[in-house]
Write an enzyme that holds these catalytic residues in place. Structure first.
Site, PDB file in Angstrom:
ATOM      1  N   CYS A  13      42.469  37.603  30.627  1.00 29.15           N
ATOM      2  CA  CYS A  13      43.093  36.486  29.900  1.00 29.15           C
ATOM      3  C   CYS A  13      43.934  37.031  28.746  1.00 29.15           C
ATOM      4  O   CYS A  13      45.033  36.533  28.469  1.00 29.15           O
ATOM      5  CB  CYS A  13      42.036  35.513  29.393  1.00 29.15           C
ATOM      6  SG  CYS A  13      41.372  34.407  30.673  1.00 29.15           S
ATOM      7  N   ASP A  51      47.527  48.514  37.747  1.00 26.40           N
ATOM      8  CA  ASP A  51      46.175  48.917  37.375  1.00 26.40           C
ATOM      9  C   ASP A  51      46.258  50.141  36.460  1.00 26.40           C
ATOM     10  O   ASP A  51      47.047  51.053  36.691  1.00 26.40           O
ATOM     11  CB  ASP A  51      45.362  49.247  38.638  1.00 26.40           C
ATOM     12  CG  ASP A  51      43.871  49.323  38.348  1.00 26.40           C
ATOM     13  OD1 ASP A  51      43.129  48.451  38.818  1.00 26.40           O
ATOM     14  OD2 ASP A  51      43.443  50.271  37.642  1.00 26.40           O
ATOM     15  N   HIS A  72      41.548  31.035  34.287  1.00 27.86           N
ATOM     16  CA  HIS A  72      40.375  31.904  34.337  1.00 27.86           C
ATOM     17  C   HIS A  72      39.415  31.432  35.420  1.00 27.86           C
ATOM     18  O   HIS A  72      38.867  30.336  35.342  1.00 27.86           O
ATOM     19  CB  HIS A  72      39.655  31.939  32.985  1.00 27.86           C
ATOM     20  CG  HIS A  72      38.451  32.846  32.999  1.00 27.86           C
ATOM     21  ND1 HIS A  72      38.526  34.185  32.688  1.00 27.86           N
ATOM     22  CD2 HIS A  72      37.166  32.608  33.356  1.00 27.86           C
ATOM     23  CE1 HIS A  72      37.329  34.727  32.830  1.00 27.86           C
ATOM     24  NE2 HIS A  72      36.488  33.791  33.232  1.00 27.86           N
ATOM     25  N   ASN A  75      36.662  42.600  44.557  1.00 29.90           N
ATOM     26  CA  ASN A  75      35.243  42.907  44.371  1.00 29.90           C
ATOM     27  C   ASN A  75      34.604  41.734  43.642  1.00 29.90           C
ATOM     28  O   ASN A  75      35.155  41.247  42.656  1.00 29.90           O
ATOM     29  CB  ASN A  75      35.074  44.188  43.547  1.00 29.90           C
ATOM     30  CG  ASN A  75      35.673  45.393  44.239  1.00 29.90           C
ATOM     31  OD1 ASN A  75      35.477  45.602  45.430  1.00 29.90           O
ATOM     32  ND2 ASN A  75      36.441  46.185  43.504  1.00 29.90           N
ATOM     33  N   GLY A  93      30.816  46.205  42.687  1.00 28.50           N
ATOM     34  CA  GLY A  93      31.493  47.009  41.671  1.00 28.50           C
ATOM     35  C   GLY A  93      32.503  46.251  40.835  1.00 28.50           C
ATOM     36  O   GLY A  93      33.380  46.865  40.217  1.00 28.50           O
ATOM     37  N   HIS A 100      37.281  38.321  35.773  1.00 25.28           N
ATOM     38  CA  HIS A 100      38.400  37.383  35.952  1.00 25.28           C
ATOM     39  C   HIS A 100      38.936  37.744  37.331  1.00 25.28           C
ATOM     40  O   HIS A 100      39.354  38.896  37.561  1.00 25.28           O
ATOM     41  CB  HIS A 100      39.439  37.599  34.849  1.00 25.28           C
ATOM     42  CG  HIS A 100      40.640  36.698  34.916  1.00 25.28           C
ATOM     43  ND1 HIS A 100      41.059  35.950  33.833  1.00 25.28           N
ATOM     44  CD2 HIS A 100      41.527  36.435  35.919  1.00 25.28           C
ATOM     45  CE1 HIS A 100      42.141  35.254  34.171  1.00 25.28           C
ATOM     46  NE2 HIS A 100      42.447  35.544  35.430  1.00 25.28           N
ATOM     47  N   HIS A 110      40.523  38.902  40.539  1.00 27.15           N
ATOM     48  CA  HIS A 110      41.719  39.715  40.749  1.00 27.15           C
ATOM     49  C   HIS A 110      41.710  40.306  42.142  1.00 27.15           C
ATOM     50  O   HIS A 110      40.652  40.623  42.689  1.00 27.15           O
ATOM     51  CB  HIS A 110      41.837  40.829  39.697  1.00 27.15           C
ATOM     52  CG  HIS A 110      40.598  41.673  39.547  1.00 27.15           C
ATOM     53  ND1 HIS A 110      39.499  41.246  38.843  1.00 27.15           N
ATOM     54  CD2 HIS A 110      40.295  42.906  40.014  1.00 27.15           C
ATOM     55  CE1 HIS A 110      38.565  42.196  38.872  1.00 27.15           C
ATOM     56  NE2 HIS A 110      39.016  43.206  39.586  1.00 27.15           N
ATOM     57  N   HIS A 112      43.246  43.482  44.222  1.00 23.33           N
ATOM     58  CA  HIS A 112      43.905  44.781  44.168  1.00 23.33           C
ATOM     59  C   HIS A 112      44.896  44.867  45.338  1.00 23.33           C
ATOM     60  O   HIS A 112      44.496  44.615  46.489  1.00 23.33           O
ATOM     61  CB  HIS A 112      42.892  45.913  44.341  1.00 23.33           C
ATOM     62  CG  HIS A 112      41.814  45.989  43.295  1.00 23.33           C
ATOM     63  ND1 HIS A 112      41.816  46.942  42.295  1.00 23.33           N
ATOM     64  CD2 HIS A 112      40.683  45.254  43.117  1.00 23.33           C
ATOM     65  CE1 HIS A 112      40.724  46.786  41.543  1.00 23.33           C
ATOM     66  NE2 HIS A 112      40.021  45.771  42.021  1.00 23.33           N
TER      67      HIS A 112
HETATM   68  P1  5GP Z   1      37.173  45.774  39.565  1.00 24.19           P
HETATM   69  O1  5GP Z   1      36.398  47.046  39.384  1.00 24.19           O
HETATM   70  O2  5GP Z   1      36.601  44.651  38.720  1.00 24.19           O
HETATM   71  O3  5GP Z   1      37.369  45.365  41.007  1.00 24.19           O
HETATM   72  O4  5GP Z   1      38.637  46.076  39.066  1.00 24.19           O
HETATM   73  C1  5GP Z   1      38.987  46.106  37.718  1.00 24.19           C
HETATM   74  C2  5GP Z   1      40.238  46.936  37.637  1.00 24.19           C
HETATM   75  O5  5GP Z   1      40.815  46.700  36.376  1.00 24.19           O
HETATM   76  C3  5GP Z   1      39.995  48.434  37.733  1.00 24.19           C
HETATM   77  O6  5GP Z   1      40.723  48.964  38.858  1.00 24.19           O
HETATM   78  C4  5GP Z   1      40.495  48.981  36.403  1.00 24.19           C
HETATM   79  O7  5GP Z   1      41.166  50.217  36.528  1.00 24.19           O
HETATM   80  C5  5GP Z   1      41.412  47.891  35.918  1.00 24.19           C
HETATM   81  N1  5GP Z   1      41.481  47.791  34.459  1.00 24.19           N
HETATM   82  C6  5GP Z   1      40.439  47.784  33.579  1.00 24.19           C
HETATM   83  N2  5GP Z   1      40.881  47.643  32.319  1.00 24.19           N
HETATM   84  C7  5GP Z   1      42.243  47.558  32.402  1.00 24.19           C
HETATM   85  C8  5GP Z   1      43.275  47.392  31.414  1.00 24.19           C
HETATM   86  O8  5GP Z   1      43.045  47.304  30.212  1.00 24.19           O
HETATM   87  N3  5GP Z   1      44.561  47.356  31.873  1.00 24.19           N
HETATM   88  C9  5GP Z   1      44.859  47.438  33.199  1.00 24.19           C
HETATM   89  N4  5GP Z   1      46.159  47.393  33.551  1.00 24.19           N
HETATM   90  N5  5GP Z   1      43.906  47.585  34.167  1.00 24.19           N
HETATM   91  C10 5GP Z   1      42.622  47.637  33.764  1.00 24.19           C
HETATM   92 ZN    ZN Z   2      39.983  35.492  32.113  1.00 27.12          ZN
END
Ligand code: 5GP
Ligand code: ZN
Length: 113
Positions: free
Chosen positions: A7, A30, A46, A86, A92, A97, A99, A101
């Site tokens: 957010c 990312d 959100h 995920n 993991g 929020h 998302h 990939h």
């Molecule tokens: P998850 O592990 O929840 O599926 O993915 C979270 C993703 O957010 C990870 O791939 C991580 O590298 C990315 N991420 C975490 N913090 C930040 C940030 O501050 N900026 C950006 N651009 N990506 C982030």
């Molecule tokens: Zn959010």
């Protein structure tokens, strides 16, 4: 919600490398890319994760996949790409929020877990 990292990225409180934005979707790089192309697509609303998608908020999910198809064309990802979400600690998820990939630019391992 106020403490939500993504957010804050949407609001501009935390900087990000923006790839695309419209009324309901934000796309950015990312911070720790797993491949030459690694973007995150998020709804501006959100939603904490895939388990919280409902009939009321799901229109943005269809739109996210339209944006993915547009980006794939614009980026000429004719060799393919992967879309991953995920949900929850076993999968993991680290940012709560929703998302997606978008990963591309190299041959990806074929594994489901
Ligand atoms: P998850 O592990 O929840 O599926 O993915 C979270 C993703 O957010 C990870 O791939 C991580 O590298 C990315 N991420 C975490 N913090 C930040 C940030 O501050 N900026 C950006 N651009 N990506 C982030
Ligand atoms: Zn959010």
């Amino acid at each position: 919600m106020n403490d939500c990292l993504f957010c804050k990225i949407i609001n501009g409180e935390i900087p990000s490398k923006k790839i695309y934005e419209d009324e309901t979707v934000y796309v950015f790089e990312d911070i720790a890319p797993a491949a030459p192309i690694h973007y995150l697509l998020i709804p501006k609303e959100h939603i904490s994760g895939a388990s919280e998608i409902t009939a009321e908020n799901s229109a943005v999910i269809a739109h996210i996949f339209e944006v993915i198809a547009k980006l794939a064309k614009d980026l000429d990802l004719k060799d393919g790409f992967r879309v991953v979400t995920n949900c929850g600690p076993d999968a993991g998820q680290t940012v709560f929020h929703l998302h997606y990939h978008l990963i591309a630019g190299r041959k990806l391992d074929i594994k489901m877990a």
